[in-house]
Design a protein around this motif. Structure first.
Motif, PDB file in Angstrom:
ATOM      1  N   ALA A 100       0.833  -1.210   0.000  1.00  0.00           N
ATOM      2  CA  ALA A 100       0.000   0.000   0.000  1.00  0.00           C
ATOM      3  C   ALA A 100       0.862   1.252   0.000  1.00  0.00           C
ATOM      4  O   ALA A 100       0.490   2.276  -0.607  1.00  0.00           O
ATOM      5  N   TYR A 101       2.020   1.190   0.660  1.00  0.00           N
ATOM      6  CA  TYR A 101       2.886   2.371   0.752  1.00  0.00           C
ATOM      7  C   TYR A 101       3.517   2.710  -0.596  1.00  0.00           C
ATOM      8  O   TYR A 101       3.689   3.891  -0.931  1.00  0.00           O
ATOM      9  N   ILE A 102       3.865   1.695  -1.386  1.00  0.00           N
ATOM     10  CA  ILE A 102       4.512   1.943  -2.679  1.00  0.00           C
ATOM     11  C   ILE A 102       3.434   2.277  -3.715  1.00  0.00           C
ATOM     12  O   ILE A 102       3.082   1.473  -4.581  1.00  0.00           O
ATOM     13  N   ASN A 103       2.892   3.482  -3.599  1.00  0.00           N
ATOM     14  CA  ASN A 103       1.861   3.953  -4.529  1.00  0.00           C
ATOM     15  C   ASN A 103       2.439   4.956  -5.530  1.00  0.00           C
ATOM     16  O   ASN A 103       1.705   5.735  -6.139  1.00  0.00           O
ATOM     17  N   PHE A 104       3.743   4.936  -5.696  1.00  0.00           N
ATOM     18  CA  PHE A 104       4.439   5.821  -6.630  1.00  0.00           C
ATOM     19  C   PHE A 104       5.277   4.960  -7.579  1.00  0.00           C
ATOM     20  O   PHE A 104       5.607   3.809  -7.258  1.00  0.00           O
ATOM     21  N   PRO A 105       5.627   5.481  -8.761  1.00  0.00           N
ATOM     22  CA  PRO A 105       6.447   4.689  -9.692  1.00  0.00           C
ATOM     23  C   PRO A 105       7.802   4.345  -9.077  1.00  0.00           C
ATOM     24  O   PRO A 105       8.472   5.210  -8.517  1.00  0.00           O
ATOM     25  N   THR A 106       8.200   3.097  -9.176  1.00  0.00           N
ATOM     26  CA  THR A 106       9.494   2.683  -8.651  1.00  0.00           C
ATOM     27  C   THR A 106      10.237   1.890  -9.712  1.00  0.00           C
ATOM     28  O   THR A 106       9.649   1.073 -10.427  1.00  0.00           O
ATOM     29  N   ASN A 107      11.533   2.143  -9.821  1.00  0.00           N
ATOM     30  CA  ASN A 107      12.328   1.522 -10.879  1.00  0.00           C
ATOM     31  C   ASN A 107      12.741   0.092 -10.581  1.00  0.00           C
ATOM     32  O   ASN A 107      12.998  -0.682 -11.501  1.00  0.00           O
ATOM     33  N   LYS A 108      12.817  -0.258  -9.290  1.00  0.00           N
ATOM     34  CA  LYS A 108      13.175  -1.637  -8.968  1.00  0.00           C
ATOM     35  C   LYS A 108      12.798  -1.952  -7.529  1.00  0.00           C
ATOM     36  O   LYS A 108      12.584  -1.057  -6.703  1.00  0.00           O
ATOM     37  N   LEU A 109      12.713  -3.234  -7.232  1.00  0.00           N
ATOM     38  CA  LEU A 109      12.629  -3.740  -5.866  1.00  0.00           C
ATOM     39  C   LEU A 109      13.916  -4.524  -5.592  1.00  0.00           C
ATOM     40  O   LEU A 109      14.545  -5.044  -6.518  1.00  0.00           O
ATOM     41  N   LEU A 110      14.292  -4.599  -4.339  1.00  0.00           N
ATOM     42  CA  LEU A 110      15.497  -5.336  -3.961  1.00  0.00           C
ATOM     43  C   LEU A 110      15.182  -6.224  -2.765  1.00  0.00           C
ATOM     44  O   LEU A 110      14.593  -5.764  -1.787  1.00  0.00           O
ATOM     45  N   ILE A 111      15.562  -7.481  -2.845  1.00  0.00           N
ATOM     46  CA  ILE A 111      15.442  -8.394  -1.711  1.00  0.00           C
ATOM     47  C   ILE A 111      16.839  -8.605  -1.140  1.00  0.00           C
ATOM     48  O   ILE A 111      17.783  -8.939  -1.867  1.00  0.00           O
ATOM     49  N   SER A 112      16.980  -8.367   0.164  1.00  0.00           N
ATOM     50  CA  SER A 112      18.274  -8.514   0.829  1.00  0.00           C
ATOM     51  C   SER A 112      18.209  -9.659   1.837  1.00  0.00           C
ATOM     52  O   SER A 112      17.238  -9.781   2.585  1.00  0.00           O
ATOM     53  N   GLY A 113      19.229 -10.517   1.817  1.00  0.00           N
ATOM     54  CA  GLY A 113      19.237 -11.647   2.750  1.00  0.00           C
ATOM     55  C   GLY A 113      20.409 -12.565   2.487  1.00  0.00           C
ATOM     56  O   GLY A 113      21.233 -12.325   1.597  1.00  0.00           O
ATOM     57  N   GLU A 114      20.503 -13.626   3.242  1.00  0.00           N
ATOM     58  CA  GLU A 114      21.594 -14.582   3.095  1.00  0.00           C
ATOM     59  C   GLU A 114      21.565 -15.228   1.708  1.00  0.00           C
ATOM     60  O   GLU A 114      20.498 -15.387   1.097  1.00  0.00           O
ATOM     61  N   GLU A 115      22.731 -15.639   1.246  1.00  0.00           N
ATOM     62  CA  GLU A 115      22.871 -16.157  -0.116  1.00  0.00           C
ATOM     63  C   GLU A 115      21.951 -17.339  -0.386  1.00  0.00           C
ATOM     64  O   GLU A 115      21.325 -17.423  -1.449  1.00  0.00           O
ATOM     65  N   SER A 116      21.835 -18.251   0.539  1.00  0.00           N
ATOM     66  CA  SER A 116      20.998 -19.434   0.317  1.00  0.00           C
ATOM     67  C   SER A 116      19.529 -19.049   0.128  1.00  0.00           C
ATOM     68  O   SER A 116      18.806 -19.665  -0.670  1.00  0.00           O
ATOM     69  N   LEU A 117      19.095 -18.014   0.841  1.00  0.00           N
ATOM     70  CA  LEU A 117      17.700 -17.576   0.750  1.00  0.00           C
ATOM     71  C   LEU A 117      17.432 -16.807  -0.537  1.00  0.00           C
ATOM     72  O   LEU A 117      16.395 -17.000  -1.190  1.00  0.00           O
ATOM     73  N   THR A 118      18.355 -15.916  -0.913  1.00  0.00           N
ATOM     74  CA  THR A 118      18.154 -15.156  -2.155  1.00  0.00           C
ATOM     75  C   THR A 118      18.213 -16.087  -3.366  1.00  0.00           C
ATOM     76  O   THR A 118      17.489 -15.874  -4.349  1.00  0.00           O
ATOM     77  N   ALA A 119      19.054 -17.125  -3.297  1.00  0.00           N
ATOM     78  CA  ALA A 119      19.138 -18.087  -4.400  1.00  0.00           C
ATOM     79  C   ALA A 119      17.817 -18.855  -4.551  1.00  0.00           C
ATOM     80  O   ALA A 119      17.327 -19.069  -5.661  1.00  0.00           O
ATOM     81  N   GLU A 120      17.235 -19.266  -3.439  1.00  0.00           N
ATOM     82  CA  GLU A 120      15.963 -19.986  -3.483  1.00  0.00           C
ATOM     83  C   GLU A 120      14.831 -19.082  -3.955  1.00  0.00           C
ATOM     84  O   GLU A 120      13.986 -19.493  -4.776  1.00  0.00           O
ATOM     85  N   LEU A 121      14.830 -17.850  -3.471  1.00  0.00           N
ATOM     86  CA  LEU A 121      13.794 -16.902  -3.884  1.00  0.00           C
ATOM     87  C   LEU A 121      13.922 -16.528  -5.359  1.00  0.00           C
ATOM     88  O   LEU A 121      12.915 -16.281  -6.037  1.00  0.00           O
ATOM     89  N   GLU A 122      15.143 -16.475  -5.852  1.00  0.00           N
ATOM     90  CA  GLU A 122      15.352 -16.159  -7.269  1.00  0.00           C
ATOM     91  C   GLU A 122      14.628 -17.172  -8.146  1.00  0.00           C
ATOM     92  O   GLU A 122      13.924 -16.811  -9.110  1.00  0.00           O
ATOM     93  N   ILE A 123      14.755 -18.442  -7.811  1.00  0.00           N
ATOM     94  CA  ILE A 123      14.088 -19.491  -8.580  1.00  0.00           C
ATOM     95  C   ILE A 123      12.570 -19.366  -8.484  1.00  0.00           C
ATOM     96  O   ILE A 123      11.849 -19.445  -9.482  1.00  0.00           O
TER      97      ILE A 123
END
Length: 365
Positions: free
Chosen positions: A144-167
């Protein structure tokens, strides 16, 4: 190849481990801009995180460009004009958030004055805030807060988690978004087809240059496409192994002025030790400011002597008429800058023609 554009990633490439540009690298970048080269800062950082470095390098004075959000936005530093701007479709923000919140990660977006944290700031969120000199703003209802144009989102976390989320994210959104890791702990969620190479091609088309005239330097996964598309793709010594594999050339690390090394090797003429040994003045003569300024200006600008003058000088100084036809043919095939360099040797130094020829062919052939 006559390179006209130098594209630099920031973190791990242009800046050292302290996130600073060293003075020698800064001086070199100002020098090549003064000689007409174009510098582009290309980063996954948001625009406010890049502009301080752009100002430090005086890109607004010399007509440089900022490519932010991994290519989602291009800004002309001289005019402030936004040349390209691609944003995330608003309908993907909630499902991306819902998938991310099931993991021990954070999801981020960017406003002009803050990094928006949608789950819970972790050490990597704090790193992103520190890199960009922006505060973290934790919000309860991220979609709800992101009601403006945004160029990207970023997920930050441990490598094993970002790798799983990427898939998982790639499977969910398929071709609707471009999803990849810029670092093992940063998962980028970008508009479709957006990466640094894609946007750089748009910039090159706008300024009338080609990829063959571009050097790109980087260290991260998000730099691979631009290294592959450039006339010369340069990986830092500290780059990820896959990045080094894809590069045409590997320079020194970001803590060893690797960018400066690239500039000296490919964008500025640098006198060699063998050059200095050929002449009686000693190597110290060649680094004195007055000579260095005269020589570099003369050599790089070139074109001040015509081939006709070259023929005449050779005839007057060294050869009888018997050899002139051969010299004419030789000179006809020479690059203009090489001719000028040859003339400098003749005019400045009381050395034998044999020494000059040896030097000339060893440097240029």
């Amino acid at each position: 190849m006559n390179y006209e554009v130098l594209v630099l990633d920031l973190d791990g490439t242009l800046t050292n481990s302290e996130k600073k540009i060293t003075e020698p690298t800064k001086e070199a970048l100002l020098d090549i801009q003064q000689k007409g080269k174009i510098v582009v800062l290309a980063s996954g950082r948001p625009t406010p995180g890049i502009l301080p470095l752009a100002h430090e390098l005086e890109l607004e004075k010399y007509g440089g460009y900022v490519l932010s959000f991994n290519g989602a936005k291009i800004i002309n530093c001289s005019t402030g004009e936004v040349l390209y701007n691609k944003t995330i479709p608003s309908e993907v923000i909630r499902p991306a958030y819902e998938l991310a919140k099931d993991y021990d990660v954070d999801i981020l977006a960017y406003s002009d004055d803050a990094i928006i944290s949608g789950i819970c700031p972790n050490s990597y969120t704090k790193l992103e805030a520190r890199i960009n000199s922006l505060p973290i703003r934790r919000v309860e209802n991220f979609p709800a807060y992101i009601n403006f144009p945004t160029n990207k989102l970023l997920i930050s976390g441990e490598e094993s988690l970002t790798a799983e989320l990427e898939i998982k994210l790639k499977s969910h959104f398929r071709k609707l978004l471009n999803i990849y890791r810029s670092e093992p702990f940063f998962l980028e969620i970008m508009p479709q087809n957006i990466d640094k190479a894609y946007t750089l091609q748009k910039l090159l088309s706008a300024i009338g240059l080609t990829a063959d005239q571009m050097i790109c330097c980087g260290d991260g996964y998000n730099d691979i496409t631009m290294l592959e598309s450039a006339g010369l793709g340069v990986a830092m010594a500290n780059a990820q192994p896959l990045v080094r594999e894809k590069a045409d050339y590997i320079t020194k690390s970001n803590d060893e002025d690797g960018v400066l090394f690239v500039i000296d090797q490919f964008l500025r003429y640098k006198l060699s030790t063998s050059f200095c040994r050929l002449f009686p003045f000693g190597s110290s003569f060649f680094i004195c400011p007055s000579f260095k300024q005269i020589f570099s200006s003369y050599f790089l600008e070139a074109g001040n002597f015509s081939k006709r003058l070259f023929h005449r000088l050779i005839q007057m100084i060294f050869f009888s008429n018997t050899f002139i036809p051969k010299i004419h043919q030789f000179a006809h095939n020479l690059d203009k800058k090489c001719i000028d360099f040859f003339l400098i040797c003749i005019l400045f130094y009381p050395v034998s023609f044999r020494q000059i020829c040896f030097l000339f062919f060893s440097l240029f052939f």
